[in-house]
Scaffold this active site. Structure first.
Site, PDB file in Angstrom:
ATOM      1  N   ARG A  76       9.236   4.387   1.566  1.00 27.25           N
ATOM      2  CA  ARG A  76       9.575   3.220   0.727  1.00 27.25           C
ATOM      3  C   ARG A  76      10.828   2.543   1.264  1.00 27.25           C
ATOM      4  O   ARG A  76      11.945   3.036   1.096  1.00 27.25           O
ATOM      5  CB  ARG A  76       9.799   3.666  -0.725  1.00 27.25           C
ATOM      6  CG  ARG A  76      10.104   2.525  -1.661  1.00 27.25           C
ATOM      7  CD  ARG A  76       8.937   1.567  -1.828  1.00 27.25           C
ATOM      8  NE  ARG A  76       7.782   2.222  -2.418  1.00 27.25           N
ATOM      9  CZ  ARG A  76       6.533   1.720  -2.356  1.00 27.25           C
ATOM     10  NH1 ARG A  76       6.289   0.569  -1.744  1.00 27.25           N
ATOM     11  NH2 ARG A  76       5.534   2.385  -2.898  1.00 27.25           N
ATOM     12  N   ARG A 102       0.912   2.849   8.985  1.00 25.70           N
ATOM     13  CA  ARG A 102       2.238   3.284   8.521  1.00 25.70           C
ATOM     14  C   ARG A 102       2.315   4.774   8.204  1.00 25.70           C
ATOM     15  O   ARG A 102       3.413   5.284   7.975  1.00 25.70           O
ATOM     16  CB  ARG A 102       2.684   2.460   7.314  1.00 25.70           C
ATOM     17  CG  ARG A 102       1.755   2.555   6.115  1.00 25.70           C
ATOM     18  CD  ARG A 102       2.222   1.660   4.966  1.00 25.70           C
ATOM     19  NE  ARG A 102       1.287   1.689   3.847  1.00 25.70           N
ATOM     20  CZ  ARG A 102       1.563   1.267   2.632  1.00 25.70           C
ATOM     21  NH1 ARG A 102       2.763   0.772   2.362  1.00 25.70           N
ATOM     22  NH2 ARG A 102       0.666   1.317   1.690  1.00 25.70           N
ATOM     23  N   HIS A 172       6.023  -5.435   6.807  1.00 23.23           N
ATOM     24  CA  HIS A 172       6.223  -5.439   5.346  1.00 23.23           C
ATOM     25  C   HIS A 172       7.697  -5.107   5.074  1.00 23.23           C
ATOM     26  O   HIS A 172       8.029  -4.096   4.441  1.00 23.23           O
ATOM     27  CB  HIS A 172       5.300  -4.363   4.778  1.00 23.23           C
ATOM     28  CG  HIS A 172       5.208  -4.276   3.283  1.00 23.23           C
ATOM     29  ND1 HIS A 172       6.314  -4.185   2.467  1.00 23.23           N
ATOM     30  CD2 HIS A 172       4.129  -4.244   2.474  1.00 23.23           C
ATOM     31  CE1 HIS A 172       5.911  -4.091   1.206  1.00 23.23           C
ATOM     32  NE2 HIS A 172       4.581  -4.133   1.193  1.00 23.23           N
ATOM     33  N   ASP A 215       4.911 -11.332  -6.693  1.00 26.14           N
ATOM     34  CA  ASP A 215       3.999 -10.795  -5.677  1.00 26.14           C
ATOM     35  C   ASP A 215       3.100 -11.953  -5.254  1.00 26.14           C
ATOM     36  O   ASP A 215       2.139 -12.285  -5.936  1.00 26.14           O
ATOM     37  CB  ASP A 215       3.180  -9.635  -6.279  1.00 26.14           C
ATOM     38  CG  ASP A 215       2.413  -8.847  -5.221  1.00 26.14           C
ATOM     39  OD1 ASP A 215       2.435  -9.256  -4.046  1.00 26.14           O
ATOM     40  OD2 ASP A 215       1.782  -7.835  -5.592  1.00 26.14           O
ATOM     41  N   GLU A 274       7.543 -10.582   3.921  1.00 21.70           N
ATOM     42  CA  GLU A 274       6.616  -9.948   4.850  1.00 21.70           C
ATOM     43  C   GLU A 274       5.954 -11.013   5.715  1.00 21.70           C
ATOM     44  O   GLU A 274       5.310 -11.926   5.195  1.00 21.70           O
ATOM     45  CB  GLU A 274       5.560  -9.170   4.057  1.00 21.70           C
ATOM     46  CG  GLU A 274       6.182  -8.220   3.050  1.00 21.70           C
ATOM     47  CD  GLU A 274       5.165  -7.665   2.049  1.00 21.70           C
ATOM     48  OE1 GLU A 274       3.991  -7.492   2.405  1.00 21.70           O
ATOM     49  OE2 GLU A 274       5.558  -7.416   0.890  1.00 21.70           O
TER      50      GLU A 274
HETATM   51  C1  BG6 Z   1       2.958  -5.944  -1.088  1.00 22.36           C
HETATM   52  C2  BG6 Z   1       1.796  -6.270  -2.012  1.00 22.36           C
HETATM   53  O1  BG6 Z   1       2.676  -6.416   0.172  1.00 22.36           O
HETATM   54  O2  BG6 Z   1       3.105  -4.517  -1.034  1.00 22.36           O
HETATM   55  C3  BG6 Z   1       2.029  -5.649  -3.368  1.00 22.36           C
HETATM   56  O3  BG6 Z   1       1.672  -7.693  -2.093  1.00 22.36           O
HETATM   57  C4  BG6 Z   1       2.257  -4.153  -3.240  1.00 22.36           C
HETATM   58  O4  BG6 Z   1       0.914  -5.925  -4.206  1.00 22.36           O
HETATM   59  C5  BG6 Z   1       3.398  -3.919  -2.271  1.00 22.36           C
HETATM   60  O5  BG6 Z   1       2.564  -3.597  -4.513  1.00 22.36           O
HETATM   61  C6  BG6 Z   1       3.727  -2.438  -2.026  1.00 22.36           C
HETATM   62  O6  BG6 Z   1       2.626  -1.764  -1.561  1.00 22.36           O
HETATM   63  P1  BG6 Z   1       2.659  -0.220  -1.304  1.00 22.36           P
HETATM   64  O7  BG6 Z   1       1.269   0.134  -0.875  1.00 22.36           O
HETATM   65  O8  BG6 Z   1       3.680   0.013  -0.231  1.00 22.36           O
HETATM   66  O9  BG6 Z   1       3.084   0.419  -2.598  1.00 22.36           O
END
Ligand code: BG6
Length: 303
Positions: A76, A102, A172, A215, A274
């Site tokens: 994260r 990832r 991302h 989002d 992103e």
């Molecule tokens: C973003 C999406 O790119 O990633 C969101 O638009 C999503 O909807 C977020 O919640 C996080 O995704 P993840 O899979 O890393 O929890």
């Protein structure tokens, strides 16, 4: 993680004054870059840039204090790579959101000390039976990371097969801000966007400010995106090539609480901008051709 693997990487790829390899959190192997311009930590799992901090500056990339570091789990924060699709898979609900890049191993293919003092570290995804079951195409993915005055990332997808492939991808990236409620995001005014919170297709008027869950997939977005942060008196400039869409995401309170790796206040100090090929903005790559998603992140002073 094996000690021998780290020693082998150091023997082949370490460069004094630039990069060495080490056992990182959760036993993940990391490249530790430290040069005259900046420091950066990159996990081999996911070729995932976890940190980037220019000298005399605060971190630019946000990494959750509650991030989980474990084989096969996405981290994260940092700059996760979404590949070879973005968001949910088009037809297979069981396949992981944002693809598998990832959470799988990548290997180091090279390191270079650049003339301007920057450091380049290149990674190639490692494919196995599990990834091939989800992506049965002869495809190579490289992430070329350049740590310098700016952080440059190039995700190169090469179609090594005999028929065209369709790829969605993204950096991302989570950016660190003093307080998202005080920031303004410029560069997306006039762009249509898909609103994943409120639903529907809308058009951005002026700068984006964030005071609730956001989002959005911005379409027809090729211009630089600027994150103006008066608290840290800096602007983060996101420049990109090979991407016609941009996702802006902040989970805000409730969603962050459900995620388990954000902490209670983490959402205040981050925003994801992103650089993507998302929604209808997917990329067709003919046999023998390649696609390059390139981004540059740089700091500028703010009045
Ligand atoms: C973003 C999406 O790119 O990633 C969101 O638009 C999503 O909807 C977020 O919640 C996080 O995704 P993840 O899979 O890393 O929890």
């Amino acid at each position: 993680m094996s000690v021998a693997a780290v020693a082998d990487l150091n023997q082949k790829f370490s460069i004094p004054g630039h990069v060495r390899f080490a056992a990182g959190p959760g036993g993940l192997i990391v490249a530790e870059v430290a040069n005259v311009h900046a420091t950066s930590t990159i996990a081999l799992q996911g070729a995932h840039v976890m940190t980037w901090q220019p000298r005399q500056q605060r971190p630019v990339i946000w990494l959750s204090r509650f991030a989980k570091f474990a084989p096969g789990k996405s981290i994260r924060g940092g700059a996760p790579i979404c590949w070879p699709w973005f968001g949910p898979h088009a037809t297979e609900a069981k396949f992981p959101g944002h693809g598998f890049a990832r959470t799988v191993a990548w290997e180091v293919v090279g390191t270079r000390a650049l003339r301007d003092g920057a450091t380049e570290v290149s990674f190639r995804i490692v494919q196995d039976a599990a990834t091939k079951a989800q992506w049965p195409h002869a495809t190579e993915a490289l992430n070329i990371v350049t740590v310098g005055r700016s952080l440059d990332l190039a995700l190169v997808t090469r179609n090594l097969g005999g028929s065209a492939i369709t790829v969605g991808d993204a950096f991302h990236t989570y950016f660190e801000v003093s307080d998202i409620r005080q920031c303004a995001i410029h560069g997306l005014g006039g762009c249509p966007y898909l609103d994943k919170v409120g639903g529907g297709k809308k058009q951005q008027q002026g700068a984006i400010t964030i005071g609730e869950e956001v989002d959005r997939i911005y379409l027809d977005s090729v211009a630089d995106v600027l994150i103006d942060d008066p608290g840290y008196r800096r602007r983060i400039r996101v420049t990109k090539r090979g991407s016609r869409s941009t996702v802006v995401w902040n989970p805000w309170t409730e969603k962050a609480a459900k995620m388990g790796d954000f902490g209670t206040h983490g959402y205040r100090n981050m925003v994801c901008v992103e650089s993507t090929n998302a929604a209808d903005d997917v990329v067709q790559i003919p046999p023998g051709a390649e696609h390059r998603l390139w981004v540059r992140y740089a700091l500028e002073p703010l009045g």
